[in-house]
Design a protein around this motif. Sequence first.
Motif, PDB file in Angstrom:
ATOM      1  N   ALA A 188      43.419  44.287  21.645  1.00 18.50           N
ATOM      2  CA  ALA A 188      42.960  45.584  22.153  1.00 18.50           C
ATOM      3  C   ALA A 188      42.676  45.525  23.652  1.00 18.50           C
ATOM      4  N   LEU A 189      42.275  44.371  24.144  1.00 23.79           N
ATOM      5  CA  LEU A 189      41.992  44.201  25.572  1.00 23.79           C
ATOM      6  C   LEU A 189      43.241  43.724  26.323  1.00 23.79           C
ATOM      7  N   ASP A 190      43.883  42.678  25.819  1.00 28.10           N
ATOM      8  CA  ASP A 190      45.061  42.133  26.487  1.00 28.10           C
ATOM      9  C   ASP A 190      46.191  43.161  26.577  1.00 28.10           C
ATOM     10  N   GLY A 191      46.314  44.024  25.568  1.00 26.22           N
ATOM     11  CA  GLY A 191      47.365  45.039  25.564  1.00 26.22           C
ATOM     12  C   GLY A 191      47.187  46.080  26.660  1.00 26.22           C
ATOM     13  N   ARG A 192      45.972  46.242  27.143  1.00 27.17           N
ATOM     14  CA  ARG A 192      45.710  47.217  28.204  1.00 27.17           C
ATOM     15  C   ARG A 192      45.873  46.614  29.596  1.00 27.17           C
ATOM     16  N   LEU A 193      45.974  45.304  29.676  1.00 28.14           N
ATOM     17  CA  LEU A 193      46.146  44.634  30.967  1.00 28.14           C
ATOM     18  C   LEU A 193      47.635  44.435  31.221  1.00 28.14           C
ATOM     19  N   GLY A 194      48.051  44.650  32.454  1.00 29.52           N
ATOM     20  CA  GLY A 194      49.460  44.658  32.815  1.00 29.52           C
ATOM     21  C   GLY A 194      50.291  43.514  32.283  1.00 29.52           C
ATOM     22  N   ALA A 195      49.826  42.304  32.404  1.00 30.60           N
ATOM     23  CA  ALA A 195      50.623  41.145  31.997  1.00 30.60           C
ATOM     24  C   ALA A 195      50.070  40.483  30.736  1.00 30.60           C
ATOM     25  N   GLY A 196      49.164  41.158  30.047  1.00 27.09           N
ATOM     26  CA  GLY A 196      48.597  40.603  28.827  1.00 27.09           C
ATOM     27  C   GLY A 196      47.361  39.755  29.065  1.00 27.09           C
ATOM     28  N   GLY A 197      46.740  39.902  30.206  1.00 25.68           N
ATOM     29  CA  GLY A 197      45.525  39.155  30.540  1.00 25.68           C
ATOM     30  C   GLY A 197      45.243  39.267  32.021  1.00 25.68           C
ATOM     31  N   LEU A 198      44.241  38.542  32.464  1.00 26.51           N
ATOM     32  CA  LEU A 198      43.910  38.519  33.889  1.00 26.51           C
ATOM     33  C   LEU A 198      44.811  37.541  34.617  1.00 26.51           C
ATOM     34  N   ARG A 199      45.177  37.869  35.817  1.00 27.06           N
ATOM     35  CA  ARG A 199      45.951  36.937  36.633  1.00 27.06           C
ATOM     36  C   ARG A 199      45.063  35.737  36.950  1.00 27.06           C
ATOM     37  N   ALA A 200      45.586  34.537  36.757  1.00 27.03           N
ATOM     38  CA  ALA A 200      44.786  33.325  36.961  1.00 27.03           C
ATOM     39  C   ALA A 200      44.504  33.087  38.443  1.00 27.03           C
ATOM     40  N   GLY A 201      45.488  33.174  39.270  1.00 19.92           N
ATOM     41  CA  GLY A 201      45.306  32.910  40.696  1.00 19.92           C
ATOM     42  C   GLY A 201      44.894  34.162  41.429  1.00 19.92           C
ATOM     43  N   ALA A 202      43.661  34.591  41.206  1.00 19.11           N
ATOM     44  CA  ALA A 202      43.209  35.843  41.820  1.00 19.11           C
ATOM     45  C   ALA A 202      41.692  35.880  41.886  1.00 19.11           C
ATOM     46  N   LEU A 203      41.204  36.796  42.691  1.00 15.70           N
ATOM     47  CA  LEU A 203      39.782  37.097  42.758  1.00 15.70           C
ATOM     48  C   LEU A 203      39.510  38.250  41.802  1.00 15.70           C
ATOM     49  N   HIS A 204      38.539  38.074  40.923  1.00 12.24           N
ATOM     50  CA  HIS A 204      38.126  39.124  39.991  1.00 12.24           C
ATOM     51  C   HIS A 204      36.647  39.379  40.225  1.00 12.24           C
ATOM     52  N   GLU A 205      36.286  40.638  40.402  1.00  9.13           N
ATOM     53  CA  GLU A 205      34.904  41.003  40.694  1.00  9.13           C
ATOM     54  C   GLU A 205      34.287  41.728  39.507  1.00  9.13           C
ATOM     55  N   ALA A 206      33.008  41.474  39.280  1.00  6.32           N
ATOM     56  CA  ALA A 206      32.262  42.153  38.219  1.00  6.32           C
ATOM     57  C   ALA A 206      30.847  42.410  38.720  1.00  6.32           C
ATOM     58  N   THR A 207      30.252  43.439  38.193  1.00 10.99           N
ATOM     59  CA  THR A 207      28.858  43.733  38.496  1.00 10.99           C
ATOM     60  C   THR A 207      28.221  44.344  37.265  1.00 10.99           C
ATOM     61  N   ALA A 208      26.930  44.184  37.141  1.00 17.74           N
ATOM     62  CA  ALA A 208      26.206  44.754  36.011  1.00 17.74           C
ATOM     63  C   ALA A 208      26.226  46.272  36.099  1.00 17.74           C
ATOM     64  N   ARG A 209      26.226  46.898  34.964  1.00 18.06           N
ATOM     65  CA  ARG A 209      26.250  48.361  34.920  1.00 18.06           C
ATOM     66  C   ARG A 209      24.979  48.967  35.510  1.00 18.06           C
ATOM     67  N   SER A 210      23.873  48.263  35.345  1.00 20.56           N
ATOM     68  CA  SER A 210      22.600  48.733  35.884  1.00 20.56           C
ATOM     69  C   SER A 210      21.810  47.528  36.379  1.00 20.56           C
ATOM     70  N   ALA A 211      20.643  47.785  36.930  1.00 18.62           N
ATOM     71  CA  ALA A 211      19.790  46.699  37.408  1.00 18.62           C
ATOM     72  C   ALA A 211      18.980  46.056  36.276  1.00 18.62           C
ATOM     73  N   ALA A 212      19.182  46.513  35.055  1.00 22.51           N
ATOM     74  CA  ALA A 212      18.462  45.967  33.906  1.00 22.51           C
ATOM     75  C   ALA A 212      18.867  44.511  33.665  1.00 22.51           C
ATOM     76  N   LEU A 213      17.917  43.705  33.273  1.00 22.69           N
ATOM     77  CA  LEU A 213      18.157  42.284  33.032  1.00 22.69           C
ATOM     78  C   LEU A 213      19.227  42.067  31.970  1.00 22.69           C
ATOM     79  N   VAL A 214      19.254  42.893  30.937  1.00 22.89           N
ATOM     80  CA  VAL A 214      20.228  42.724  29.866  1.00 22.89           C
ATOM     81  C   VAL A 214      21.653  42.958  30.379  1.00 22.89           C
ATOM     82  N   ASP A 215      21.844  43.932  31.261  1.00 27.11           N
ATOM     83  CA  ASP A 215      23.171  44.168  31.828  1.00 27.11           C
ATOM     84  C   ASP A 215      23.591  43.026  32.747  1.00 27.11           C
ATOM     85  N   ASP A 216      22.648  42.514  33.515  1.00 27.04           N
ATOM     86  CA  ASP A 216      22.929  41.386  34.400  1.00 27.04           C
ATOM     87  C   ASP A 216      23.320  40.153  33.584  1.00 27.04           C
ATOM     88  N   ALA A 217      22.585  39.890  32.513  1.00 25.06           N
ATOM     89  CA  ALA A 217      22.883  38.736  31.659  1.00 25.06           C
ATOM     90  C   ALA A 217      24.244  38.890  30.984  1.00 25.06           C
TER      91      ALA A 217
END
Length: 176
Positions: free
Chosen positions: A34-63
């Motif tokens: 369900a996740l890999d099928g939505r990504l262009g090549a079937g996953g994340l590109r290995a040789g790349a920078l991927h950024e993520a951030t918590a949805r909110s400042a809540a500790l649970v989102d950060d964790a």
Amino acid sequence: MSAALDSFAPSIAHLRTIATPAADYRVMPFGVEALDGRLGAGGLRAGALHEATARSAALVDDAATTLFLAGIAAREAAGAGGPVLWASCRADLYAPALEQAGLPSANVIYAQPRDDAALLAVVEDAVRDGTPAAIVAEASKISMVATRRLQLVAADADMPVLLLRRGRGLNQDVFA
């Protein structure tokens, strides 16, 4: 107007199948169709920078965001047989939680630079060195020029760099 746009849908879908070349780079699949099928090549590109951030400042989102990146790094480290560099200016990393995400502390090299500028230098040097299988970097503020540099060195080394953008304070936007 909507009917006119809908008539283009089959043509656009056909163009996407023609124009999308097969991946000529290494991919890190999640193993969830369900996740890999939505990504262009079937996953994340290995040789790349991927950024993520918590949805909110809540500790649970950060964790949750931290453990999400730890899981990606753990899968890459297991496949490549190398350690993960975890670079953060903060001293709040909880090793037992990383282990639950598949990243035992014996497979992690911890770096705690004094500020984000030093953190970027550590990450770039580690990518160029090639020792880690993956890098997770936690930064509170980083410029687009710096992220572009990290993207270029990650692509050149075919190494995933996972950037966790952390808020500078409670309820502060990490992209401000």
